[in-house]
Scaffold this motif. Structure first.
Motif, PDB file in Angstrom:
ATOM      1  N   ARG A  40       0.841  -1.201   0.000  1.00 51.19           N
ATOM      2  CA  ARG A  40       0.000   0.000   0.000  1.00 51.19           C
ATOM      3  C   ARG A  40       0.880   1.257   0.000  1.00 51.19           C
ATOM      4  N   ASP A  41       1.953   1.237   0.786  1.00 49.81           N
ATOM      5  CA  ASP A  41       2.884   2.369   0.827  1.00 49.81           C
ATOM      6  C   ASP A  41       3.563   2.572  -0.529  1.00 49.81           C
ATOM      7  N   ALA A  42       3.959   1.466  -1.171  1.00 53.22           N
ATOM      8  CA  ALA A  42       4.628   1.561  -2.468  1.00 53.22           C
ATOM      9  C   ALA A  42       3.697   2.144  -3.525  1.00 53.22           C
ATOM     10  N   VAL A  43       2.438   1.729  -3.510  1.00 50.01           N
ATOM     11  CA  VAL A  43       1.460   2.263  -4.469  1.00 50.01           C
ATOM     12  C   VAL A  43       1.261   3.753  -4.237  1.00 50.01           C
ATOM     13  N   LYS A  44       1.156   4.149  -2.977  1.00 44.57           N
ATOM     14  CA  LYS A  44       0.965   5.569  -2.657  1.00 44.57           C
ATOM     15  C   LYS A  44       2.177   6.386  -3.106  1.00 44.57           C
ATOM     16  N   ASP A  45       3.380   5.882  -2.852  1.00 46.85           N
ATOM     17  CA  ASP A  45       4.589   6.600  -3.264  1.00 46.85           C
ATOM     18  C   ASP A  45       4.649   6.746  -4.783  1.00 46.85           C
ATOM     19  N   THR A  46       4.309   5.680  -5.492  1.00 42.91           N
ATOM     20  CA  THR A  46       4.317   5.725  -6.948  1.00 42.91           C
ATOM     21  C   THR A  46       3.281   6.713  -7.462  1.00 42.91           C
ATOM     22  N   ARG A  47       2.107   6.701  -6.876  1.00 42.68           N
ATOM     23  CA  ARG A  47       1.052   7.628  -7.279  1.00 42.68           C
ATOM     24  C   ARG A  47       1.487   9.079  -7.031  1.00 42.68           C
ATOM     25  N   GLY A  52       3.405  14.229  -9.208  1.00 39.54           N
ATOM     26  CA  GLY A  52       4.419  15.273  -9.250  1.00 39.54           C
ATOM     27  C   GLY A  52       4.987  15.455 -10.644  1.00 39.54           C
ATOM     28  N   ALA A  53       5.231  14.358 -11.330  1.00 41.76           N
ATOM     29  CA  ALA A  53       5.754  14.429 -12.700  1.00 41.76           C
ATOM     30  C   ALA A  53       4.723  15.070 -13.622  1.00 41.76           C
ATOM     31  N   ARG A  54       3.469  14.688 -13.466  1.00 41.58           N
ATOM     32  CA  ARG A  54       2.408  15.270 -14.291  1.00 41.58           C
ATOM     33  C   ARG A  54       2.295  16.768 -14.046  1.00 41.58           C
TER      34      ARG A  54
END
Length: 63
Positions: A40-47, A52-54
């Motif tokens: 769940r933490d990894a998904v949140k970090d990726t999102r 941020g990139a967008r």
């Protein structure tokens, strides 16, 4: 406390209880809860990074 942190705490408690009582199933369930928390933490970090990139690309297009 977020859902991820709660899963991690619950998982750690289950794992320790399983170790203390010799209950392998409870110990395994605790490890699964902790793994869910990490995922769940990894998904949140990726999102967050994707957002941020967008946003960064949008800012560049406006200039």
């Amino acid at each position: 406390m977020g859902e991820s942190a709660m899963d991690k705490a619950k998982g750690k408690a289950k794992e320790m209880a399983g170790k203390a009582t010799g209950n392998e199933r409870m110990k395994s369930e605790g490890k699964v809860d902790q793994a869910k928390s990490k995922a769940r933490d990894a998904v949140k970090d990726t999102r967050d990074k994707a957002d941020g990139a967008r946003d960064s690309l949008r800012d560049d297009d406006r200039r």
